[in-house]
Design a protein around this motif. Structure first.
Motif: not given
Length: 343
Positions: A72, A76, A165, A167, A175-176
């Motif tokens: 993530a 980013n 995202f 973190e 995270e998706d």
């Protein structure tokens, strides 16, 4: 009118498959990316990355380093440095098909102003001549996964609007889904495109399914951030956690009852645990190749998975009990990228 410009962001931990990913990206002709941002997330990057595999795209490759903070944070770091209207996330273990860039151009060109993301279609090649293993079947599930960042194009403006995202998701898991839910909650639409990306089954040891149970902590975080109905909104399979909790409870009950001298009740609880464990093992063995090695692996891991799944879930509940929704960060923030260098 030409298709919108895009950049590709590939997080990596230095796996050998990165070379295949870059090589396939170079072979996809028709609408090349403005740049390819490879985010090296190794804590201690010793060996150089195989950037030469990018071929004709090598001059467009840029490397960032994030020091082992997870996918993530790596993504980013990548998207926050691009200057194109679209950011396409690829995992380092995928291989786009030769017509991928042309199909991507059509996907992006057909995205209306309210579309925040367009997902690629994943295909997982399975072995010929035998049934797939438990691990191979699990990987094949990506073909039906919603909003998987193995190949996901996001409008960079949409990423900026929601802060990218989260973190707190340190693994490549959920995270998706978290990002997709926040993108949609912000008013953007997500849709599935026509481009196709190949996702080979990576090599994994016999205990990979045991290590994967750490993802239950991320499910607990998803519950905290998005409510109990996030599964349906994210189109995510619920898994077997309720059954794992029941099987684990019968095992604990058998131990407690035995220590209390209630042998008959302990035997009943033990029998229920054995039946639940056997059902889980058979559900994993029967669809597979049924070799001696696969059967033994499924039997051993089916004993360990239920209590570990429950343990990680409870750990996640405690760790994330005060978790609040992610607040968007200013689009100009770049402090997540410790260095920007290309070897």
């Amino acid at each position: 009118m030409s298709a919108p410009a895009y950049s590709v962001v590939v997080p990596t931990i230095g796996r050998a498959c990165l070379a295949d990913c870059l090589r396939a990206l170079d072979a996809a002709t028709g609408h090349p990316p403005e740049e390819v941002v490879v985010v090296d997330d190794r804590p201690d990057p010793a060996a150089p990355l195989p950037l030469g595999a990018a071929g004709t795209l090598r001059d467009r490759v840029r490397v960032l380093r994030t020091g082992g903070r997870g996918p993530a944070a790596a993504r980013n770091a990548g998207w926050r440095t691009v200057g194109t209207p679209w950011t396409v996330f690829l995992d380092d273990d995928v291989q786009v098909l030769p017509d991928w860039s042309r199909r991507l151009a059509a996907d992006l060109d057909g995205a209306g102003p309210a579309t925040g993301g367009v997902q690629g279609r994943l295909t997982v090649p399975l072995p010929d001549g035998r049934r797939p293993t438990d691990w191979e079947r699990g990987t094949a599930g990506l073909e039906n996964a919603a909003w998987a960042t193995a190949d996901m194009a996001y409008r960079t403006q949409a990423l900026s609007a929601v802060g990218g995202f989260d973190e707190r998701f340190r693994r490549a898991f959920r995270e998706d889904a978290d990002l997709a839910l926040r993108i949609q909650e912000a008013g953007w639409a997500l849709r599935r495109g026509q481009r196709v990306t190949r996702h080979p089954v990576r090599a994994a040891g016999p205990w990979v399914s045991v290590r994967a149970q750490r993802g239950n902590a991320d499910d607990a975080l998803m519950n905290r951030l998005h409510g109990a109905d996030w599964w349906d909104r994210a189109r995510a399979p619920r898994g077997r956690l309720p059954r794992h909790a029941l099987v684990t409870a019968t095992a604990l009950a058998a131990v407690v009852l035995a220590l209390a001298g209630r042998r008959r009740a302990a035997a009943v609880a033990g029998a229920l645990w054995a039946a639940g464990t056997a059902e889980f093992a058979l559900a994993r063995v029967l669809p597979g190749p049924r070799t001696a090695r696969e059967t033994a692996t499924m039997a051993a891991t089916s004993v360990l998975i239920p209590p570990l799944a429950v343990r990680h879930w409870l750990t996640g509940l405690v760790r994330h009990r005060r978790a609040a929704p992610l607040r968007p960060r200013p689009a100009a923030a770049t402090d997540l990228t410790p260095s920007r260098s290309a070897p």
